[in-house]
Design a protein around this motif. Sequence first.
Motif, PDB file in Angstrom:
ATOM      1  N   GLY A 142       0.822  -1.206   0.000  1.00  0.00           N
ATOM      2  CA  GLY A 142       0.000   0.000   0.000  1.00  0.00           C
ATOM      3  C   GLY A 142       0.854   1.252   0.000  1.00  0.00           C
ATOM      4  O   GLY A 142       0.563   2.223  -0.706  1.00  0.00           O
ATOM      5  N   ASN A 143       1.950   1.229   0.761  1.00  0.00           N
ATOM      6  CA  ASN A 143       2.876   2.378   0.786  1.00  0.00           C
ATOM      7  C   ASN A 143       3.442   2.644  -0.606  1.00  0.00           C
ATOM      8  O   ASN A 143       3.537   3.794  -1.031  1.00  0.00           O
ATOM      9  N   VAL A 144       3.820   1.578  -1.299  1.00  0.00           N
ATOM     10  CA  VAL A 144       4.388   1.739  -2.645  1.00  0.00           C
ATOM     11  C   VAL A 144       3.312   2.224  -3.617  1.00  0.00           C
ATOM     12  O   VAL A 144       3.532   3.151  -4.397  1.00  0.00           O
ATOM     13  N   ALA A 145       2.139   1.627  -3.544  1.00  0.00           N
ATOM     14  CA  ALA A 145       1.058   2.012  -4.463  1.00  0.00           C
ATOM     15  C   ALA A 145       0.687   3.481  -4.291  1.00  0.00           C
ATOM     16  O   ALA A 145       0.245   4.127  -5.234  1.00  0.00           O
ATOM     17  N   ASN A 146       0.861   3.997  -3.080  1.00  0.00           N
ATOM     18  CA  ASN A 146       0.473   5.381  -2.810  1.00  0.00           C
ATOM     19  C   ASN A 146       1.661   6.315  -2.615  1.00  0.00           C
ATOM     20  O   ASN A 146       1.474   7.474  -2.295  1.00  0.00           O
ATOM     21  N   ASN A 147       2.869   5.810  -2.799  1.00  0.00           N
ATOM     22  CA  ASN A 147       4.061   6.615  -2.549  1.00  0.00           C
ATOM     23  C   ASN A 147       3.952   7.318  -1.203  1.00  0.00           C
ATOM     24  O   ASN A 147       4.012   8.549  -1.105  1.00  0.00           O
ATOM     25  N   ALA A 148       3.764   6.516  -0.157  1.00  0.00           N
ATOM     26  CA  ALA A 148       3.506   7.056   1.174  1.00  0.00           C
ATOM     27  C   ALA A 148       4.638   7.953   1.660  1.00  0.00           C
ATOM     28  O   ALA A 148       5.808   7.704   1.375  1.00  0.00           O
ATOM     29  N   GLY A 149       4.270   8.971   2.403  1.00  0.00           N
ATOM     30  CA  GLY A 149       5.242   9.887   2.992  1.00  0.00           C
ATOM     31  C   GLY A 149       5.478   9.528   4.446  1.00  0.00           C
ATOM     32  O   GLY A 149       5.587   8.368   4.794  1.00  0.00           O
ATOM     33  N   GLY A 150       5.518  10.542   5.279  1.00  0.00           N
ATOM     34  CA  GLY A 150       5.725  10.296   6.708  1.00  0.00           C
ATOM     35  C   GLY A 150       6.446  11.435   7.359  1.00  0.00           C
ATOM     36  O   GLY A 150       6.656  12.493   6.753  1.00  0.00           O
ATOM     37  N   LEU A 151       6.842  11.216   8.606  1.00  0.00           N
ATOM     38  CA  LEU A 151       7.436  12.283   9.404  1.00  0.00           C
ATOM     39  C   LEU A 151       8.889  12.552   9.013  1.00  0.00           C
ATOM     40  O   LEU A 151       9.405  13.639   9.234  1.00  0.00           O
ATOM     41  N   THR A 159       8.491   7.201   0.049  1.00  0.00           N
ATOM     42  CA  THR A 159       8.617   5.794  -0.355  1.00  0.00           C
ATOM     43  C   THR A 159       9.322   5.629  -1.701  1.00  0.00           C
ATOM     44  O   THR A 159      10.172   4.753  -1.856  1.00  0.00           O
ATOM     45  N   LYS A 160       8.999   6.484  -2.666  1.00  0.00           N
ATOM     46  CA  LYS A 160       9.590   6.308  -3.998  1.00  0.00           C
ATOM     47  C   LYS A 160      11.109   6.363  -3.970  1.00  0.00           C
ATOM     48  O   LYS A 160      11.764   5.762  -4.818  1.00  0.00           O
ATOM     49  N   PHE A 194       7.273   4.998 -12.148  1.00  0.00           N
ATOM     50  CA  PHE A 194       5.929   5.349 -12.613  1.00  0.00           C
ATOM     51  C   PHE A 194       4.878   4.508 -11.889  1.00  0.00           C
ATOM     52  O   PHE A 194       3.776   4.977 -11.601  1.00  0.00           O
ATOM     53  N   ILE A 195       5.235   3.274 -11.583  1.00  0.00           N
ATOM     54  CA  ILE A 195       4.309   2.378 -10.876  1.00  0.00           C
ATOM     55  C   ILE A 195       4.124   2.838  -9.424  1.00  0.00           C
ATOM     56  O   ILE A 195       3.018   2.792  -8.885  1.00  0.00           O
ATOM     57  N   VAL A 196       5.226   3.297  -8.803  1.00  0.00           N
ATOM     58  CA  VAL A 196       5.121   3.819  -7.436  1.00  0.00           C
ATOM     59  C   VAL A 196       4.145   5.006  -7.450  1.00  0.00           C
ATOM     60  O   VAL A 196       4.303   5.921  -8.239  1.00  0.00           O
ATOM     61  N   GLY A 197       3.129   4.947  -6.615  1.00  0.00           N
ATOM     62  CA  GLY A 197       2.160   6.043  -6.566  1.00  0.00           C
ATOM     63  C   GLY A 197       1.045   5.943  -7.588  1.00  0.00           C
ATOM     64  O   GLY A 197       0.245   6.863  -7.710  1.00  0.00           O
ATOM     65  N   GLY A 414      -0.218  15.782  -0.829  1.00  0.00           N
ATOM     66  CA  GLY A 414       1.213  15.608  -0.630  1.00  0.00           C
ATOM     67  C   GLY A 414       1.611  14.168  -0.425  1.00  0.00           C
ATOM     68  O   GLY A 414       2.706  13.757  -0.803  1.00  0.00           O
ATOM     69  N   GLU A 415       0.695  13.382   0.170  1.00  0.00           N
ATOM     70  CA  GLU A 415       1.076  11.998   0.448  1.00  0.00           C
ATOM     71  C   GLU A 415      -0.070  10.995   0.472  1.00  0.00           C
ATOM     72  O   GLU A 415       0.179   9.796   0.524  1.00  0.00           O
TER      73      GLU A 415
END
Lengths: 480, 480
Positions: A142-151, A159-160, A194-197, A414-415
């Motif tokens: 899920g983090n990769v699919a959404n290019n997750a951010g964080g603190l 993530t990307k 390109f797949i990330v996010g 943003g994330e």
Amino acid sequence: MNTQVKEKIKEIVSGKNYFDSPEDKLVYSYDATAEFQKLPEAIVFPEDEEQISKLVKLANQEKFNIVPRGSGTGLSGGSVPVDNSVVVVMTRWNKILEIDQNNLAAWVQPGVITGDFQLAVENTGLFYPPDPGSMNVSTLGGNVANNAGGLRGLKYGVTKNYVMGIEMILPNGDFLKTGGKNVKDVAGYNLKDFIVGSEGTLGVITKILLKLIPKPASTITLLAYYDRLIDSAQSVSDIIAAHVTPSMMEFLDNTTINCVEDYTHIGLPRNAQAMLILEVDGKGSGVQEEADIISGILKKNKASEVKVATNEAQANILKTARRTAFSALARKSPTTILEDATVPRSELPVMMEKIIEAARKNDVVIGNFGHAGDGNLHPTCLTDERDKAELEKSHRAFDFIFNEAIKLGGTITGEHGTGLGKKQFLEGLAGIPGMTMMKQIKSAIDENNIINPGKIFDIGPKCEGSLPRNRNQIKDFHMH
Amino acid sequence: MNTQVKEKIKEIVSGKNYFDSPEDKLVYSYDATAEFQKLPEAIVFPEDEEQISKLVKLANQEKFNIVPRGSGTGLSGGSVPVDNSVVVVMTRWNKILEIDQNNLAAWVQPGVITGDFQLAVENTGLFYPPDPGSMNVSTLGGNVANNAGGLRGLKYGVTKNYVMGIEMILPNGDFLKTGGKNVKDVAGYNLKDFIVGSEGTLGVITKILLKLIPKPASTITLLAYYDRLIDSAQSVSDIIAAHVTPSMMEFLDNTTINCVEDYTHIGLPRNAQAMLILEVDGKGSGVQEEADIISGILKKNKASEVKVATNEAQANILKTARRTAFSALARKSPTTILEDATVPRSELPVMMEKIIEAARKNDVVIGNFGHAGDGNLHPTCLTDERDKAELEKSHRAFDFIFNEAIKLGGTITGEHGTGLGKKQFLEGLAGIPGMTMMKQIKSAIDENNIINPGKIFDIGPKCEGSLPRNRNQIKDFHMH
């Protein structure tokens, strides 16, 4: 979906991995995003790549939709089912396959929980920085699919910046393997990034190669309270201008401070108008030097109090205050709409004011917190989706916030991703050429538009799962 | 191309920006890659976005090809003209438009020379890390189109890590603006990172927003000589395993050391079998600590000599040795084929042996140097393309090298791109699903296949500019 198709699906994944009772459908009908819900036709837990490939090929033949899903912690509706869809749950793909010390890389299955992975990596002396707020529940897929951010995005990226390779089943059922353990690779188009996010719209991720880095040797955590919001914003700008890069620079407003204090009782001052939590890390004396520079800037900008954590336990208490912000706000009202308007860092003070203006003008309660160093704020509206008038006010507030963010050169997300929740704002940001290019690519790769269709954008007449542009028409999307 | 079409082109860019004399065509018939050359039909220097858009639309109508080009320093034939093509030269777009201190970002035109930009940025106390070998000649547009690497990649990443936004004319003539000054942005598909490294096949880049970082406060440069190649490779592995991240870790073999010494006379020991040049940077005492750890590892691995530069002038001499490697080798023979086989770092010692084996088996001279910390080597064959037998031997050596790199989990190109030179190897690396996906995307965006066609891969029957799979048939590509 007719019984014959369902039987074929059951045959592919085997009966024990197939579910379609009303209770099962209900459980997989939503994610962490307010307001979006839809029942799928079935839920499957595939066991291997071949099953996923067969399922995707069947979806093309029989024209049903596939919605890939991890833990469902997404905040833009990306894993909410669409019309005539089968949810493909990847949470059982939860093995860490390899931690390669020599190449600073790890192969994982997509269902590994982010926090579990971080602990396993840190036990080997290495470090995986991306730390989305949901990291104790969210999956790496899920983090990769959404290019997750964080603190830790400010210093360490998102993530990307840590995805070295991806294996996935494409919308035509093909098995794609892209990237690898090479730290540099420019062979052909950059499919991986390109797949990330891409929010599960380009296939089902089955394996991920993640980059690791050496664990920072030491860390210093600081905290500052302010009587005025503007002073906290100025502190952030001054720290960036001083060429110091904290590994964390988080902001909480008065509403959030009070909700967190109600929830955690850790002694936050209820009258503080703003709070910053900062962290610097690295090796040797440079860490202390950076902490000193930051401390000076915080004081210069009239922080009412500056604290430095003297041990790890103290530091964790400070960070817990930030990490619980969403939960603390969510307790306060039946519905919590958490957004992630993001602006260039220099526009942060203006954006903070605009969020206050949005709340005041529309008579709604909006708590605000977020990754100040990234210009990434989380205005969070405390509302009740059962009260349509109340809900409508919060939609108007967010429409204002997103439009102001775009005007400031910012972005609508943003994330969290576009998903269903931000679709209506995307064209205003990406423009028609950008939208056209995205749709051209999606249509080229997913000819029948069967993989998570209607997320990010709609294509042609196949608008299943789309968000009505007028939010008043949203009722078709709701179950309650 | 008939006169009528040429007249239309001239009208679009105005006569003074249009060239088609035999001399002009010759000058723009090649880049820095050995063996590839073709005359274009015309060369244009467009003055604004509108001219480029009109030109691209005309190309679609009249079915001619567009080849975008910067300084032509590419090493895979990416900017070599194809059949029936107009070269669009962007070198006059050479303005730095903005250095934004508050957001650590800069807007530039694509024709700005990389090295000029770095100097301008460093004068403001900021830093732009990507430093390809050709940085004093190459343009930022070319760097972005090829996702250029460089010596600082190990710690600081490559060009794609610094591209925040792109403006370009798409293959249909539309104007695309993607990305911006937000450090986090996940709205819609990640078009930006897909365009980086697409080698001018997806449009003509007209403006670039680059990320800047604070300039490292201090730097220490080290150098080590070795009597045995394997000891240098082991040093590299041990440094990575010690969780130290040098900002530079460059390798030169004996052949390269001797060529550099012939060229520069800086006193390199001609009998050394290998040489490492390393740099650490950062803030405070951590820098010296890292240098000490590295120094210990170099000595433990039997370096015959370890030197630490005591001032910047000394450091520059050491780095010059590395930066002149390509030129120094190129002086030695009529034709220099410089490649960039890249492997996971752990496979570096094996790959070094394989390169020696390739040279010995095929009786050719191959100098070897490169970015050891990235597993990115530059085996460089000293040959003569006029001697077909000699050339054939070098092709066989490189075929062996690339196949061995792929077997080791490596890639055919770490930083030069696929262009024309690596096309034949790409399917072996990317697989048929990957190739299909790339072609689907290119065809969706460039319907008539008119923007730099035949680079990276061929599409359908429109194979103009393609590299024959059998290199013996290459003569059609040559002028001499």
